[in-house]
Design an enzyme around this catalytic site. Sequence first.
Site, PDB file in Angstrom:
ATOM      1  N   HIS A   6      35.400  59.689  38.075  1.00  0.00           N
ATOM      2  CA  HIS A   6      34.819  60.221  36.841  1.00  0.00           C
ATOM      3  C   HIS A   6      33.819  59.217  36.258  1.00  0.00           C
ATOM      4  O   HIS A   6      34.216  58.112  35.880  1.00  0.00           O
ATOM      5  CB  HIS A   6      35.969  60.479  35.865  1.00  0.00           C
ATOM      6  CG  HIS A   6      35.562  61.064  34.567  1.00  0.00           C
ATOM      7  ND1 HIS A   6      35.837  60.462  33.360  1.00  0.00           N
ATOM      8  CD2 HIS A   6      34.896  62.206  34.270  1.00  0.00           C
ATOM      9  CE1 HIS A   6      35.378  61.212  32.380  1.00  0.00           C
ATOM     10  NE2 HIS A   6      34.792  62.274  32.896  1.00  0.00           N
ATOM     11  N   HIS A  49      26.239  59.457  29.647  1.00  0.00           N
ATOM     12  CA  HIS A  49      27.177  60.419  29.070  1.00  0.00           C
ATOM     13  C   HIS A  49      26.797  60.872  27.667  1.00  0.00           C
ATOM     14  O   HIS A  49      26.831  62.056  27.339  1.00  0.00           O
ATOM     15  CB  HIS A  49      28.590  59.815  29.046  1.00  0.00           C
ATOM     16  CG  HIS A  49      29.609  60.718  28.430  1.00  0.00           C
ATOM     17  ND1 HIS A  49      29.863  60.743  27.076  1.00  0.00           N
ATOM     18  CD2 HIS A  49      30.415  61.649  28.977  1.00  0.00           C
ATOM     19  CE1 HIS A  49      30.791  61.637  26.823  1.00  0.00           C
ATOM     20  NE2 HIS A  49      31.152  62.206  27.962  1.00  0.00           N
TER      21      HIS A  49
HETATM   22  O1  G3P Z   1      33.491  67.044  33.890  1.00  0.00           O
HETATM   23  C1  G3P Z   1      34.619  66.767  33.184  1.00  0.00           C
HETATM   24  C2  G3P Z   1      34.455  65.717  32.154  1.00  0.00           C
HETATM   25  O2  G3P Z   1      33.551  64.770  32.610  1.00  0.00           O
HETATM   26  C3  G3P Z   1      34.054  66.234  30.814  1.00  0.00           C
HETATM   27  O3  G3P Z   1      34.201  65.285  29.832  1.00  0.00           O
HETATM   28  O4  G3P Z   1      33.283  63.813  28.129  1.00  0.00           O
HETATM   29  O5  G3P Z   1      33.967  62.866  30.291  1.00  0.00           O
HETATM   30  O6  G3P Z   1      31.942  64.260  30.142  1.00  0.00           O
HETATM   31  P1  G3P Z   1      33.297  64.005  29.592  1.00  0.00           P
HETATM   32 CA    CA Z   2      31.316  64.396  32.369  1.00  0.00          CA
END
Ligand code: G3P
Ligand code: CA
Length: 242
Positions: A6, A49
């Site tokens: 992630h 992000h």
């Molecule tokens: O794609 C799932 C996740 O990345 C969404 O939350 O805030 O980490 O972009 P965030």
């Molecule tokens: Ca994300």
Amino acid sequence: MKIWAHRGCSQRYPENTILAFEKAMEVERLTGIELDIQLTKDKELVVIHDERVDRTTEGIGFVRDYTLSELKKLHIYADINPSQSIPTMDEVLDVLEERLKKGMLLNIELKTGMYPYLGIEERVVELVHKRRVEHSIIYSSFYAKSLEKIYQLDREVQIGILDSKVSDCMYKLKGCEGIRALHPFWKGLDLSTEELAGYDVRAWFTGHLYPEKPTGTKLDISVLENQGVTDIFLNEPERYLE
Ligand code: G3P
Ligand code: CA
């Protein structure tokens, strides 16, 4: 359970940087990498992000108010590693392209929920096709209109329906012929295993982010697997694939 990185390996390295993506590529058996995109003032696709640069760099203000060359002057702290800059989508694909052609997956999340960033969908689809990695890309966005545009641009795209609750992902899916991927928050699993059968259920776990220190805690992903989750996005995927 399929494991994804992630924002790259974002617990031990700064999120959404070339460093975090290179580290992710070193993780054996990793299914894919997730990242977030926004658009600069001069319409360049950048991987970051937040809508603002404040949290991850020494800068202040919105990504959309910076040109790419202005953004590139900002630094992302990386401790003993060289400081990083906000990468363009093109630079990230320079690093990932070969692996994507060999089967690794990339989830591109369009951060269009706050600003619709006119033209972002066209730009990303064009770039992905230019690089010939379209079969390894899964697009997602909290903003359904972005996904609709992506689908209109390329009827073959893979889309993951993103929302907090899996029931809301399922609701957004109605009428979307051929889409079988749901991307809920890991605590938003409010449907039964039977209702989720046959879907790719890719849960996202937020966890701790660099430069917070790793806590040593490990999520019991077998519990999620029993709830119908097939994949999970983790900040520290290397810990789950040791
Ligand atoms: O794609 C799932 C996740 O990345 C969404 O939350 O805030 O980490 O972009 P965030
Ligand atoms: Ca994300």
